[in-house]
Design an enzyme around this catalytic site. Structure first.
Site, PDB file in Angstrom:
ATOM      1  N   THR A 202       7.082   8.431   4.047  1.00 31.07           N
ATOM      2  CA  THR A 202       6.610   9.813   4.183  1.00 31.07           C
ATOM      3  C   THR A 202       5.592  10.063   3.089  1.00 31.07           C
ATOM      4  OG1 THR A 202       8.864  10.396   4.824  1.00 31.07           O
ATOM      5  CG2 THR A 202       7.346  12.217   4.439  1.00 31.07           C
ATOM      6  N   THR A 213       0.194   9.547   9.522  1.00 30.37           N
ATOM      7  CA  THR A 213      -0.970   8.853   8.972  1.00 30.37           C
ATOM      8  C   THR A 213      -0.591   7.385   8.823  1.00 30.37           C
ATOM      9  OG1 THR A 213      -0.434   9.073   6.618  1.00 30.37           O
ATOM     10  CG2 THR A 213      -1.507  10.951   7.670  1.00 30.37           C
ATOM     11  N   PRO A 288       3.303   3.218   7.763  1.00 26.99           N
ATOM     12  CA  PRO A 288       3.219   4.551   8.366  1.00 26.99           C
ATOM     13  C   PRO A 288       3.663   5.599   7.352  1.00 26.99           C
ATOM     14  CG  PRO A 288       4.394   3.006   9.794  1.00 26.99           C
ATOM     15  CD  PRO A 288       4.276   2.362   8.447  1.00 26.99           C
ATOM     16  N   GLU A 289       2.911   6.680   7.260  1.00 28.38           N
ATOM     17  CA  GLU A 289       3.211   7.765   6.322  1.00 28.38           C
ATOM     18  C   GLU A 289       3.205   9.079   7.093  1.00 28.38           C
ATOM     19  OE1 GLU A 289       3.643   7.895   2.920  1.00 28.38           O
ATOM     20  OE2 GLU A 289       2.908   5.989   2.117  1.00 28.38           O
ATOM     21  N   THR A 290       4.397   9.579   7.437  1.00 29.39           N
ATOM     22  CA  THR A 290       4.447  10.890   8.085  1.00 29.39           C
ATOM     23  C   THR A 290       4.141  11.973   7.053  1.00 29.39           C
ATOM     24  OG1 THR A 290       6.819  11.099   7.665  1.00 29.39           O
ATOM     25  CG2 THR A 290       6.170  10.136   9.772  1.00 29.39           C
TER      26      THR A 290
END
EC number: 3.4.17.-
Length: 584
Positions: A202, A213, A288-290
């Site tokens: 995250t 992202t 992945p970066e929420t």
């Protein structure tokens, strides 16, 4: 009077066994809570027991005293990595909970594993792909559960902590391997040798419209056929797939200005980070970066869908990924020049359409001074510069082999952990390799992840005879680990073992002189060696401080005599450019 009871028993028997409840703790909490460590492991144990295509295995240990687990989904019941690679299966490794306060991947992957077993259409993806899951990597952090440390984050109700049991950030530990977690990960990673790696996170930072992202392996650093495939094929496919799933994707918002509109830079994923480490072994790595301000249920849903996209692309393009990797690994064996460091090339720019919110300023209720905020009532879509091309800033020519005295056991342990092929000298011998002397370096004034990092390392190369002993190590640069070896054993590299303080004892001088004793000896050396005397006079002429210091002049002479220890500042890993050595 017994008839109703018999009827009831008959109906009960005819109904068969109750359908298992496969809802995850996240789903049972109305999508507001993430699974605890024990709930997560227990859920995978149930899947293991229910489906022969799933196998959960404890591997190694962690700083928390508990083992890491791998959960392998293999539809033909084969769980041997060597056999699966031989069959042409593509391995996708998904890791969750490296930062347990960023838990979307934990819950999304539990649901994904279940759905892959229960949905025939989804399960077809596993005809060509083996999915390997690390359910929770940072177990110590997961056990340190709270509701407050992710200050900027919108849910879940409670979650784990970023630091592990030793308060290490495990996403800074892949190359130095201070934690048992990282040591076990290296075993898992090198054993399974995945073509694709995903590590779910995250974000922090600016506010914008996107839920998801993405940080990919930096394509220039990856290089070769895989770098081209990543940039030109895989990333466009992932972006297109997520757009169809109503989760528009954007590069991780890594901005050097106060707001994203100032430009977004590709991430310089050094080997300390997950994707930087995996790059060393020609694996396509993704982070992945929420977005932390979006609701937890949306963050989990977008993570689930992105993993479906990774699975779909890998299933359809596994052969192309494998072929690109084969080419790159073949080229690696004969590659002579290696890049040790990179920087963004700001002359190369892409323009992306960025969906943001207007950045505005107002007086702070805390300080009364101006503060930044993002106005969600003022969304925009506008072009933003994206700097995703990196250029080499430091290169090195590889040696035939590195020579490592057996005294440096911590380094040898890490090479073994990463399955580097090591040879050992069979007899005592004097060799004349290239050696480095450390001529300058900067050291951080505060600890970073338990170390005082060295940067801006400068070296002088010298060829000199050195005594080696039976059992000392020879590491030939003719293996898949070539890039890993160069980036850890060349001291100028930003994540080298020298940078991480594994060789700091060479920086201290062990012997010295008493000035009143050495004065007469120094004068004799100057009388007998006109070149040394001339060198001293030249140095004094260039350096007024030296000319005014008797002690400094004595030290100058001392360093040019046999009395000065030649191991001071000599980097102990030497570069062998000669012929065959007596090894086994």
């Amino acid at each position: 009077m017994f008839l109703p009871l018999l009827t009831f028993l008959g109906a009960l028997l005819s109904a068969g066994p109750a359908t298992p409840d496969w809802k995850t703790p996240y789903e049972k909490s109305n999508r507001t809570q993430t699974a605890t460590y024990q709930e997560c492991i227990s859920y995978y144990q149930r899947l293991d027991e229910a489906y022969p295509e799933i196998k959960m295995t404890p591997i190694g240990t962690t700083d928390a005293g508990k083992p890491l687990h791998t959960v392998v989904l293999s539809t033909d019941g084969d769980f041997d990595p060597v056999s699966l690679h031989r069959k042409g299966k593509t391995v996708l490794l998904v890791q969750n909970g490296i930062h347990p306060g960023e838990p979307e991947g934990i819950d999304a992957t539990m649901m994904l594993a279940r759905d892959l077993m229960q949905d025939k259409k989804l399960k077809k993806q596993l005809d060509h792909v083996v999915l390997v899951i690390i359910p929770i990597y940072n177990i110590g952090g997961a056990l340190n559960r709270n509701s407050h440390t992710r200050t900027n984050q919108n849910g879940p109700v409670s979650y784990g902590f970023r630091g592990n049991s030793r308060n290490l950030d495990l996403n800074r530990d892949f190359i130095k391997e201070d934690s048992k977690n990282a040591q076990t990960f290296a075993t898992i990673f090198r054993t399974w040798d995945p073509e694709v790696f995903v590590d779910n996170h995250t974000s922090n930072g600016a506010d914008y419209q996107y839920t998801m992202t993405l940080i990919p392996t930096q394509h220039n650093k990856l290089g070769g056929a895989l770098g081209t495939l990543l940039k030109q094929q895989m990333l466009p496919a992932l972006y297109k797939g997520m757009e169809k799933r109503k989760w528009p994707l954007v590069p991780y918002v890594n901005s050097r200005g106060e707001t994203p509109e100032t430009g977004i830079f590709g991430f310089a994923d050094l080997p300390r980070y997950a994707s930087g480490y995996t790059t060393l072994f020609q694996t396509l790595g993704f982070i992945p970066e929420t977005h932390m301000l979006k609701s937890f249920d949306k963050r989990v849903a977008s993570t689930y869908d992105l993993m479906l996209e990774f699975l779909d692309y890998t299933a359809k393009n596994g052969k192309a990924i494998q072929e690109a990797r084969r080419k790159d690994r073949a080229a690696l064996l004969t590659q002579q020049e290696f890049v040790l460091n990179w920087a963004p090339d700001t002359t190369q720019v892409e323009i992306i359409k960025f969906k943001g919110y207007e950045a505005k300023y107002k007086p702070s209720e805390v300080s009364g001074l101006e503060r930044l905020y993002y106005d969600r009532n003022a969304p925009f879509t506008r072009p933003v510069k994206f700097f995703d091309t990196f250029r080499p800033t430091l290169t090195v020519t590889k040696p035939v082999a590195y020579l490592i005295p057996q005294a440096w056991s911590q380094v040898i342990e890490r090479l073994r952990q990463n399955q580097v092929e090591l040879k050992r000298l069979t007899r005592d011998t004097v060799l004349t390799p290239e050696t480095y002397y450390i001529t300058d370096y900067k050291t951080g004034q505060r600890p970073y992840e338990g170390h005082y990092l060295h940067t801006e390392v400068q070296v002088k190369k010298v060829q000199q005879p050195i005594q080696y002993f039976a059992g000392d190590y020879v590491v030939y640069l003719n293996q898949v680990s070539n890039r890993f070896l160069v980036e850890t054993l060349e001291p100028q590299a930003p994540d080298s073992y020298f940078a991480w303080n594994f060789f700091d004892s060479i920086l201290g001088q062990k012997e010295y002189f008493s000035a009143y004793v050495f004065e007469d000896l120094a004068a004799e050396y100057l009388r007998k060696d006109p070149k040394l005397k001339a060198a001293l006079e030249e140095a004094k002429a260039k350096d007024p401080a030296l000319a005014k210091s008797a002690q400094a002049q004595l030290n100058f002479v001392y360093r040019h005599t046999p009395h000065y220890e030649n191991t001071h500042l000599r980097y102990p890993v030497a570069r062998w450019q000669g012929g065959a050595l007596p090894v086994q």
